[in-house]
Design a protein around this motif. Sequence first.
Motif, PDB file in Angstrom:
ATOM      1  N   SER A 166       0.838  -1.188   0.000  1.00  0.00           N
ATOM      2  CA  SER A 166       0.000   0.000   0.000  1.00  0.00           C
ATOM      3  C   SER A 166       0.876   1.242   0.000  1.00  0.00           C
ATOM      4  O   SER A 166       2.080   1.169   0.270  1.00  0.00           O
ATOM      5  N   ASP A 167       0.256   2.390  -0.281  1.00  0.00           N
ATOM      6  CA  ASP A 167       0.993   3.647  -0.222  1.00  0.00           C
ATOM      7  C   ASP A 167       1.522   3.908   1.184  1.00  0.00           C
ATOM      8  O   ASP A 167       2.632   4.416   1.360  1.00  0.00           O
ATOM      9  N   ALA A 168       0.726   3.544   2.199  1.00  0.00           N
ATOM     10  CA  ALA A 168       1.150   3.762   3.583  1.00  0.00           C
ATOM     11  C   ALA A 168       2.361   2.901   3.919  1.00  0.00           C
ATOM     12  O   ALA A 168       3.299   3.355   4.580  1.00  0.00           O
ATOM     13  N   ALA A 169       2.364   1.637   3.465  1.00  0.00           N
ATOM     14  CA  ALA A 169       3.504   0.753   3.716  1.00  0.00           C
ATOM     15  C   ALA A 169       4.746   1.252   2.982  1.00  0.00           C
ATOM     16  O   ALA A 169       5.861   1.184   3.506  1.00  0.00           O
ATOM     17  N   SER A 170       4.534   1.753   1.777  1.00  0.00           N
ATOM     18  CA  SER A 170       5.654   2.315   1.019  1.00  0.00           C
ATOM     19  C   SER A 170       6.248   3.511   1.745  1.00  0.00           C
ATOM     20  O   SER A 170       7.474   3.638   1.852  1.00  0.00           O
ATOM     21  N   LEU A 171       5.395   4.385   2.263  1.00  0.00           N
ATOM     22  CA  LEU A 171       5.889   5.565   2.978  1.00  0.00           C
ATOM     23  C   LEU A 171       6.667   5.164   4.221  1.00  0.00           C
ATOM     24  O   LEU A 171       7.720   5.743   4.510  1.00  0.00           O
ATOM     25  N   ARG A 172       6.178   4.163   4.969  1.00  0.00           N
ATOM     26  CA  ARG A 172       6.902   3.699   6.157  1.00  0.00           C
ATOM     27  C   ARG A 172       8.287   3.189   5.769  1.00  0.00           C
ATOM     28  O   ARG A 172       9.274   3.446   6.474  1.00  0.00           O
ATOM     29  N   TRP A 173       8.367   2.454   4.653  1.00  0.00           N
ATOM     30  CA  TRP A 173       9.668   1.942   4.206  1.00  0.00           C
ATOM     31  C   TRP A 173      10.615   3.102   3.920  1.00  0.00           C
ATOM     32  O   TRP A 173      11.780   3.082   4.322  1.00  0.00           O
ATOM     33  N   ARG A 174      10.117   4.115   3.214  1.00  0.00           N
ATOM     34  CA  ARG A 174      10.989   5.244   2.845  1.00  0.00           C
ATOM     35  C   ARG A 174      11.429   6.055   4.067  1.00  0.00           C
ATOM     36  O   ARG A 174      12.579   6.496   4.140  1.00  0.00           O
ATOM     37  N   MET A 175      10.557   6.227   5.031  1.00  0.00           N
ATOM     38  CA  MET A 175      10.929   6.964   6.238  1.00  0.00           C
ATOM     39  C   MET A 175      12.011   6.210   7.013  1.00  0.00           C
ATOM     40  O   MET A 175      12.953   6.821   7.539  1.00  0.00           O
ATOM     41  N   ASN A 176      11.893   4.890   7.073  1.00  0.00           N
ATOM     42  CA  ASN A 176      12.931   4.096   7.733  1.00  0.00           C
ATOM     43  C   ASN A 176      14.241   4.115   6.944  1.00  0.00           C
ATOM     44  O   ASN A 176      15.327   4.143   7.534  1.00  0.00           O
ATOM     45  N   ALA A 179      15.940   7.411   7.766  1.00  0.00           N
ATOM     46  CA  ALA A 179      16.522   7.385   9.114  1.00  0.00           C
ATOM     47  C   ALA A 179      17.795   6.561   9.147  1.00  0.00           C
ATOM     48  O   ALA A 179      18.792   6.951   9.777  1.00  0.00           O
ATOM     49  N   THR A 180      17.800   5.426   8.463  1.00  0.00           N
ATOM     50  CA  THR A 180      18.983   4.563   8.452  1.00  0.00           C
ATOM     51  C   THR A 180      20.161   5.256   7.780  1.00  0.00           C
ATOM     52  O   THR A 180      21.300   5.199   8.258  1.00  0.00           O
ATOM     53  N   TYR A 181      19.896   5.921   6.672  1.00  0.00           N
ATOM     54  CA  TYR A 181      20.972   6.630   5.983  1.00  0.00           C
ATOM     55  C   TYR A 181      21.555   7.731   6.866  1.00  0.00           C
ATOM     56  O   TYR A 181      22.777   7.896   6.960  1.00  0.00           O
ATOM     57  N   LEU A 182      20.687   8.480   7.521  1.00  0.00           N
ATOM     58  CA  LEU A 182      21.153   9.602   8.341  1.00  0.00           C
ATOM     59  C   LEU A 182      21.933   9.135   9.551  1.00  0.00           C
ATOM     60  O   LEU A 182      22.923   9.758   9.953  1.00  0.00           O
ATOM     61  N   GLU A 183      21.506   8.033  10.154  1.00  0.00           N
ATOM     62  CA  GLU A 183      22.094   7.597  11.422  1.00  0.00           C
ATOM     63  C   GLU A 183      23.270   6.657  11.249  1.00  0.00           C
ATOM     64  O   GLU A 183      24.121   6.566  12.134  1.00  0.00           O
ATOM     65  N   ARG A 184      23.331   5.944  10.102  1.00  0.00           N
ATOM     66  CA  ARG A 184      24.390   4.958   9.947  1.00  0.00           C
ATOM     67  C   ARG A 184      25.277   5.186   8.735  1.00  0.00           C
ATOM     68  O   ARG A 184      26.504   5.215   8.843  1.00  0.00           O
ATOM     69  N   ASP A 185      24.683   5.379   7.571  1.00  0.00           N
ATOM     70  CA  ASP A 185      25.468   5.364   6.348  1.00  0.00           C
ATOM     71  C   ASP A 185      26.245   6.645   6.094  1.00  0.00           C
ATOM     72  O   ASP A 185      27.407   6.599   5.698  1.00  0.00           O
ATOM     73  N   VAL A 186      25.608   7.797   6.321  1.00  0.00           N
ATOM     74  CA  VAL A 186      26.337   9.058   6.126  1.00  0.00           C
ATOM     75  C   VAL A 186      27.506   9.179   7.108  1.00  0.00           C
ATOM     76  O   VAL A 186      28.623   9.515   6.696  1.00  0.00           O
ATOM     77  N   PRO A 187      27.319   8.906   8.422  1.00  0.00           N
ATOM     78  CA  PRO A 187      28.466   8.979   9.349  1.00  0.00           C
ATOM     79  C   PRO A 187      29.610   8.037   8.981  1.00  0.00           C
ATOM     80  O   PRO A 187      30.765   8.295   9.329  1.00  0.00           O
ATOM     81  N   GLN A 188      29.295   6.955   8.273  1.00  0.00           N
ATOM     82  CA  GLN A 188      30.334   6.003   7.872  1.00  0.00           C
ATOM     83  C   GLN A 188      31.424   6.665   7.034  1.00  0.00           C
ATOM     84  O   GLN A 188      32.577   6.261   7.063  1.00  0.00           O
ATOM     85  N   PHE A 189      31.048   7.728   6.308  1.00  0.00           N
ATOM     86  CA  PHE A 189      32.006   8.392   5.433  1.00  0.00           C
ATOM     87  C   PHE A 189      32.589   9.656   6.054  1.00  0.00           C
ATOM     88  O   PHE A 189      33.070  10.541   5.365  1.00  0.00           O
ATOM     89  N   GLY A 190      32.513   9.742   7.361  1.00  0.00           N
ATOM     90  CA  GLY A 190      33.244  10.785   8.061  1.00  0.00           C
ATOM     91  C   GLY A 190      32.455  12.026   8.388  1.00  0.00           C
ATOM     92  O   GLY A 190      33.019  12.987   8.920  1.00  0.00           O
ATOM     93  N   SER A 191      31.153  12.068   8.106  1.00  0.00           N
ATOM     94  CA  SER A 191      30.373  13.262   8.411  1.00  0.00           C
ATOM     95  C   SER A 191      30.163  13.384   9.916  1.00  0.00           C
ATOM     96  O   SER A 191      29.754  12.445  10.576  1.00  0.00           O
ATOM     97  N   ARG A 192      30.426  14.571  10.456  1.00  0.00           N
ATOM     98  CA  ARG A 192      30.203  14.819  11.883  1.00  0.00           C
ATOM     99  C   ARG A 192      28.932  15.632  12.112  1.00  0.00           C
ATOM    100  O   ARG A 192      28.677  16.076  13.215  1.00  0.00           O
ATOM    101  N   MET A 193      28.168  15.829  11.062  1.00  0.00           N
ATOM    102  CA  MET A 193      26.947  16.609  11.179  1.00  0.00           C
ATOM    103  C   MET A 193      25.874  15.775  11.875  1.00  0.00           C
ATOM    104  O   MET A 193      25.710  14.582  11.585  1.00  0.00           O
ATOM    105  N   ALA A 194      25.147  16.395  12.794  1.00  0.00           N
ATOM    106  CA  ALA A 194      24.097  15.699  13.517  1.00  0.00           C
ATOM    107  C   ALA A 194      23.038  15.199  12.547  1.00  0.00           C
ATOM    108  O   ALA A 194      22.751  15.842  11.536  1.00  0.00           O
ATOM    109  N   ALA A 195      22.431  14.048  12.875  1.00  0.00           N
ATOM    110  CA  ALA A 195      21.403  13.477  12.008  1.00  0.00           C
ATOM    111  C   ALA A 195      20.246  14.444  11.805  1.00  0.00           C
ATOM    112  O   ALA A 195      19.668  14.526  10.717  1.00  0.00           O
ATOM    113  N   SER A 196      19.910  15.213  12.849  1.00  0.00           N
ATOM    114  CA  SER A 196      18.809  16.168  12.727  1.00  0.00           C
ATOM    115  C   SER A 196      19.143  17.265  11.720  1.00  0.00           C
ATOM    116  O   SER A 196      18.281  17.709  10.945  1.00  0.00           O
TER     117      SER A 196
END
Length: 393
Positions: A166-176, A179-196
Motif C-alpha cells: 500500500s501507499d502507507a507501507a511504502s511511505l513507512r519503508w521510505r521513512m525508515n 533514518a537509516t541513511y542519516l544515522e548509519r550510512d552518512v556517518p560512515q564516510f566521516g560526516s560529523r553533522m548531527a542526524a537532525s
Amino acid sequence: MIKRDAERPIIQLLEEFPAVGVLGPRQVGKTTLAEEIAVEFQSDSLYLDLESPTDLAKLSEPEQYFELHKGKLIILDEIQRIPELFRVLRGVIDRHRRQGFKTGQFLILGSASLDLLQQSSESLAGRIAYKELSGLTVNEVSKGKKNNQDQLWLRGGFPDSYLAQSDAASLRWRMNFIATYLERDVPQFGSRMAASSLRLLWTMLAHNQGGQLNIAQLGANLGVAPPTAKRYIELLEDLLLIRSLRPWSGNIGKRLVKAPKIYIRDSGLTHALLGINTFDDLLGHPVVGASWEGFVIENLLSNLPVGATPWFYRTSAGAEIDLVIELGTQKRYAIEIKRSMAPTVSKGFYMGCEDIKATHRFIVYPGNERIPAANESMMIPLIELIREFRELS
C-alpha cells in the motif's frame, strides 16, 4: 520480481572485462541483480557481503582466498566498506589474466560513487568497467500494456518501496530508509553533522527540488560555513542520493547561468521528506511540477546511451531549457518538462533551442501519444522518449 534493464549490459561487460563495478544507493536492487547475473552468466559464482563479519573473516588473506576460487565469478558486495581491497584486486586480476582468466573475474557492488570509492583505493583503470544502477524506471515497470508511471512517481524507484502492499507501507519503508541513511550510512564516510541537521538539509533540498544551488544561503539556513555546506552536498551526491545538473556552457556570446540545479534523485524520497502520502496529496502539493521534472530527468538520464552528456540551459535574458542532451557533435536534444495534458511552453524554450542549435525538440508531458507542437517541437510521453534513447544505445 522486476527484470532490470541493466542486466544484459552488465553481462556483456563481464564478457569483456576482468571486473565490473555496479554502483547505486543502498536497497536499489544491486544484490538481487547480481544473483540474477550469476545465473545468466553460466559460471560458478561466489557471493561475499563485506558487511558480514563471517564473510570478512574469509578475506583475512584475500589473495590466497581469491586464488582458491580462481575461475569463479566472485561477487563483492558493499565494497565501500573496505576500499583498500582494490589494491589486492589489481594484482589478483593481472595474475589471473596471465593464467588465461581474462574476463568475468569479479562483480563489485558499491553504494557510493566512483570518486568516493577511489579516495583511498588503488585505481583499476583498464581492468574494470562501471555501470550505475538507478532505481526502477518507467520502462521497467510498464511492460506490456500496463503503465505504472504514476505509482512509480509517487513511491519512487527503490523496489521495496515501489512494490509495497500500500501507499502507507511504502511511505513507512521510505521513512525508515531515510533514518537509516542519516544515522548509519552518512556517518560512515566521516560526516560529523548531527542526524537532525542532515535531515533538515535533505528536507530543504526537497522543498527546493530542481532549484539552483546557493551554497551561501544553504549554509546560512543550516548555521554552518559555506565550505561545510558544500562538503555535505558533495557527500550526498557521492552517495548517489542527489544529482547536480550542470549548466550548458557553450560559447554563444550570452550571459549563462553558472550554478548547477540540484535534484533529490528518487521522487519517493522527495515525497516522504515533504510528508506527501498519496497521489492526490502529490497532485495538490506546490512541489508537483518540480517533482515531475526531477522524476522525468532521472528516468531519462538512467537510459541514456554511452557518451551522452546532460545539461540544463538558462540565460540571464530568460531563455531556458529544462534538459539538454548532447550526443557527440551531431545531435542535441532540447527537452522541456511539463506536468499538464495541454502544456504551455514559454518563448524562452524556443529561444534556447535557437541558441544551442537544437536538432531535436521535445516536450515531455503525462499523456499517451505524440502530438506535434509549435516550432518543430513534439509533445511526447516519457516512456516513448526513454525508448527512443534506448534504441540509440
